[in-house]
Design an enzyme around this catalytic site. Structure first.
Site, mmCIF file in Angstrom:
data_model
loop_
_atom_site.group_PDB
_atom_site.id
_atom_site.type_symbol
_atom_site.label_atom_id
_atom_site.label_comp_id
_atom_site.label_asym_id
_atom_site.label_seq_id
_atom_site.Cartn_x
_atom_site.Cartn_y
_atom_site.Cartn_z
ATOM 1 N N PRO A 44 0.803 -1.221 0.000
ATOM 2 C CA PRO A 44 0.000 0.000 0.000
ATOM 3 C C PRO A 44 0.837 1.272 0.000
ATOM 4 O O PRO A 44 1.680 1.474 0.862
ATOM 5 C CB PRO A 44 -0.810 -0.099 1.287
ATOM 6 N N GLU A 45 0.624 2.113 -1.004
ATOM 7 C CA GLU A 45 1.156 3.472 -1.016
ATOM 8 C C GLU A 45 -0.068 4.373 -0.843
ATOM 9 O O GLU A 45 -1.158 3.883 -0.560
ATOM 10 C CB GLU A 45 1.905 3.731 -2.331
ATOM 11 N N HIS A 58 -3.182 -14.968 9.377
ATOM 12 C CA HIS A 58 -2.450 -13.717 9.553
ATOM 13 C C HIS A 58 -3.298 -12.598 10.143
ATOM 14 O O HIS A 58 -2.959 -11.425 10.009
ATOM 15 C CB HIS A 58 -1.826 -13.289 8.227
ATOM 16 N N ARG A 88 3.294 -10.011 6.856
ATOM 17 C CA ARG A 88 4.670 -9.780 7.318
ATOM 18 C C ARG A 88 4.773 -9.112 8.680
ATOM 19 O O ARG A 88 5.879 -8.844 9.154
ATOM 20 C CB ARG A 88 5.412 -8.942 6.281
#
Length: 274
Positions: free
Chosen positions: A2-3, A91, A110
């Site tokens: 995501p930007e 996750h 992550r």
DNA sequence: GAGCGGCCCTGGGCGC
DNA sequence: TGCGCCCAGGGCCGCT
């Protein structure tokens, strides 16, 4: 990953799903995501209502009755809203249960994402301490200030654009696209850019990020919006992930190098080192 | 102070 | 098939 456009798309999605909901309880399975005091985080959130959703750069802001929850998705953070039963997912790290039975789940493969809880009056100081630059809009992103900052720096232009101090919101994908459109080699030192090149980088930053917001962001690998839908901006990428393919402008082969530890894509003919 | 590189973290891809 | 290595990258931190 995501930007700004992806975070904005998530913000818009959540706005439709969770505004006005009252937090009943929390379940935090991976506490390292919470960067402010964990006990305080767990004690203060229940009872608060989601008043509005905001965004600053790549930071997602949940404006609550009394506090602001600041969430950074980093590489692979995602939010999913479940009106009823919540499926067990590997996750899923933070569960925000609402009084109406719905649950907002933060997932992050992550575990790079972060959450902070602040008083609203400390928000400005928070972003100031991070030296976060202006939003990439005509109103906020001042060309003269940008030009003057570049003149003082020997940093490679790509690394400089990525550090969020000049302008907020660019990440590794869009910075490659901006520099390709501006015909500037990513390794060029900031102070080597001409006034015309600086203006192009400035204008293309606003253009590319604006266009990407319109397209709902880019889906590279795993990003989806709050509804689990893909963005379509990747269809407009000209260099990112296109190493070995022909440049759409001149036909030269797009190259990939490592710059400051980041994969960097560019056209060796359109974006000369000089 | 500026610039750079390591680190966090996991899954996927690849070579052996 | 299974193992080990490398790569992906945003932002923080420590080193030069």
């Amino acid at each position: 990953m995501p930007e700004l456009p992806e975070v904005e798309t998530v913000r818009r999605g959540l706005e439709k799903l969770i505004l006005g909901k009252k937090i009943a309880s929390l379940d935090i399975r991976y506490p390292k995501i919470i960067k402010t005091d964990l006990d305080q985080f767990q004690k203060e959130l229940p009872g608060q209502v989601i008043v509005s959703m905001g965004r600053r750069g790549k930071y997602l802001l949940f404006y609550l009755t009394e506090k602001v929850l600041i969430s950074h998705l980093r590489m692979e953070g995602k939010y999913f809203y479940y009106p009823g039963q919540v499926p067990e997912r590997k996750h899923a790290h933070v569960f925000i249960h609402f009084e109406d039975g719905g649950t907002l789940v933060y997932e992050d493969v992550r575990k790079f994402g972060t959450m902070d809880l602040l008083a609203p009056e400390l928000l400005e100081a928070y972003f100031l301490s991070k030296k976060l630059g202006p939003e990439p809009t005509e109103q906020d992103f001042d060309l003269e200030i940008f030009m003057s900052a570049l003149k003082k720096s020997k940093k490679p232009i790509k690394s400089h654009l990525l550090d969020q101090t000049l302008v907020a919101g660019l990440g590794n994908i869009y910075v490659d696209e901006v520099l390709w459109r501006a015909k500037v080699h990513p390794s060029r030192t900031s102070n080597s850019l001409t006034a015309q090149e600086t203006r192009k980088v400035h204008d293309q930053t606003i253009e590319v990020l604006g266009q990407a917001v319109e397209k709902g962001g880019s889906t590279i690998r795993t990003y989806t919006n709050a509804f689990g839908e893909d963005g379509t901006m990747q269809e407009f990428h000209q260099v990112y992930d296109k190493a070995g393919q022909a440049c759409s402008r001149c036909g030269s082969i797009i190259e990939k190098i490592q710059l400051s530890g980041r994969g960097t894509h560019f056209c060796p003919k359109c974006q000369r080192r000089k």
